[in-house]
Design an enzyme around this catalytic site. Structure first.
Site, mmCIF file in Angstrom:
data_model
loop_
_atom_site.group_PDB
_atom_site.id
_atom_site.type_symbol
_atom_site.label_atom_id
_atom_site.label_comp_id
_atom_site.label_asym_id
_atom_site.label_seq_id
_atom_site.Cartn_x
_atom_site.Cartn_y
_atom_site.Cartn_z
ATOM 1 C CG HIS A 130 -1.779 -1.164 1.380
ATOM 2 N ND1 HIS A 130 -2.328 -1.562 2.573
ATOM 3 C CD2 HIS A 130 -2.226 -2.057 0.459
ATOM 4 C CE1 HIS A 130 -3.072 -2.637 2.389
ATOM 5 N NE2 HIS A 130 -3.026 -2.960 1.109
ATOM 6 C CE LYS A 173 2.355 3.906 5.072
ATOM 7 N NZ LYS A 173 1.951 2.912 4.060
ATOM 8 C CE1 TYR A 221 0.422 0.229 10.681
ATOM 9 C CE2 TYR A 221 0.630 2.014 9.136
ATOM 10 C CZ TYR A 221 -0.057 0.935 9.613
ATOM 11 O OH TYR A 221 -1.249 0.569 9.017
ATOM 12 C CG ASP A 278 -4.389 -5.714 0.484
ATOM 13 O OD1 ASP A 278 -3.863 -5.961 1.596
ATOM 14 O OD2 ASP A 278 -4.842 -4.591 0.177
HETATM 15 C C1 T46 Z 1 -4.737 2.513 7.050
HETATM 16 C C2 T46 Z 1 -5.966 3.003 7.730
HETATM 17 C C3 T46 Z 1 -7.162 2.299 7.682
HETATM 18 N N1 T46 Z 1 -8.259 2.777 8.310
HETATM 19 C C4 T46 Z 1 -9.490 1.982 8.257
HETATM 20 C C5 T46 Z 1 -9.974 1.668 6.851
HETATM 21 C C6 T46 Z 1 -10.564 0.286 6.952
HETATM 22 O O1 T46 Z 1 -11.952 0.385 7.267
HETATM 23 C C7 T46 Z 1 -9.838 -0.358 8.126
HETATM 24 C C8 T46 Z 1 -8.796 -1.366 7.698
HETATM 25 O O2 T46 Z 1 -7.980 -0.736 6.725
HETATM 26 P P1 T46 Z 1 -7.023 -1.584 5.786
HETATM 27 O O3 T46 Z 1 -7.695 -2.884 5.429
HETATM 28 O O4 T46 Z 1 -6.585 -0.681 4.669
HETATM 29 O O5 T46 Z 1 -5.816 -1.904 6.773
HETATM 30 P P2 T46 Z 1 -4.395 -2.493 6.303
HETATM 31 O O6 T46 Z 1 -4.590 -3.520 5.223
HETATM 32 O O7 T46 Z 1 -3.707 -2.870 7.549
HETATM 33 O O8 T46 Z 1 -3.690 -1.235 5.652
HETATM 34 C C9 T46 Z 1 -2.411 -0.798 6.056
HETATM 35 O O9 T46 Z 1 -1.520 -1.775 5.630
HETATM 36 C C10 T46 Z 1 -0.277 -1.414 5.068
HETATM 37 C C11 T46 Z 1 0.760 -2.370 5.578
HETATM 38 C C12 T46 Z 1 0.152 -0.025 5.236
HETATM 39 O O10 T46 Z 1 1.344 0.301 5.184
HETATM 40 C C13 T46 Z 1 -0.853 1.024 5.346
HETATM 41 O O11 T46 Z 1 -0.547 1.832 6.463
HETATM 42 C C14 T46 Z 1 -2.240 0.587 5.466
HETATM 43 O O12 T46 Z 1 -2.744 0.606 4.157
HETATM 44 O O13 T46 Z 1 -9.198 0.719 8.837
HETATM 45 C C15 T46 Z 1 -8.267 3.961 9.017
HETATM 46 O O14 T46 Z 1 -9.280 4.389 9.595
HETATM 47 N N2 T46 Z 1 -7.097 4.687 9.079
HETATM 48 C C16 T46 Z 1 -5.950 4.253 8.462
HETATM 49 O O15 T46 Z 1 -4.903 4.937 8.557
#
Ligand code: T46
Length: 182
Positions: free
Chosen positions: A61, A71, A131, A167
């Protein structure tokens, strides 16, 4: 705080001093002074935490400019292979990646500047991933690259990780028009 750089310019690993005694241990998990030797002064505005089962892969991402995020990542419990992919147009290492093993024994941290796609895979149950980010979450600015893109050829260390549906449909590098430049 020891530090280590990588063949891809901009990526830095920090290894903190861990003070152990009969109560447990103490370490500094962040100090702005860490970055002084590198002539950078990141300002963090948001801290994130995710907890993942063993074998979970999150990534690759990034957020597009003007919301690109630097980050500083670490694990507070468990172990993860952290991956940064260079997406900076004009970079001699465009499309190349670095992996950094993060664990809660060394408490090492990895600085991933803006211009990289970031992801990790967990190697232990209940890996707590923490992070600091240099910009706020902007859902509309989110982007990504497919975790198993053959052009990048990332060795994730495990087969068949648990990847979110979101993803699994991220684009390939060859179909990607990078918004980043050196
Ligand atoms: C990233 C983020 C997500 N969210 C909410 C949005 C979704 O409803 C939920 C899960 O989000 P997501 O599936 O995108 O989470 P990850 O797959 O862990 O995403 C992260 O994973 C990779 C490793 C990264 O480096 C990024 O920081 C980030 O994209 O949290 C938020 O409210 N705030 C945030 O900063």
């Amino acid at each position: 705080m020891e530090s280590k750089t990588y063949p891809i310019e901009g990526l830095i690993e920090f290894i903190p001093r861990v003070f152990k005694d009969d109560r447990g241990f103490f370490l500094e998990t962040f100090s702005q002074k860490m970055f002084e030797p590198f002539g950078i002064d990141p300002v963090f505005v948001q801290d994130n935490q995710s907890v993942s089962k063993k074998g979970v892969l999150r990534g690759l991402h990034f957020q597009k400019p003007p919301f690109a995020q630097g980050k500083l990542v670490r694990v507070a419990s468990g172990k993860a292979i952290d991956i940064a992919v260079d997406l900076r147009r004009g970079s001699a290492t465009y499309g190349q990646y670095v992996s950094c093993l993060l664990d809660s024994e060394r408490h090492n941290m990895f600085w991933v500047p803006p211009g990289f796609a970031h992801g990790f895979v967990t190697l232990e149950e209940n890996t707590t991933f923490l992070y600091k980010c240099t910009d706020y979450y902007q859902q509309a600015a989110e982007g990504g690259i497919l975790w198993n893109d053959p052009q990048i050829g990332i060795d994730w260390g495990i087969s068949d990780p648990l990847v979110s549906a979101k993803d699994e449909v991220l684009p390939l590098l060859k179909d990607f028009d990078s918004p980043f430049s050196v």
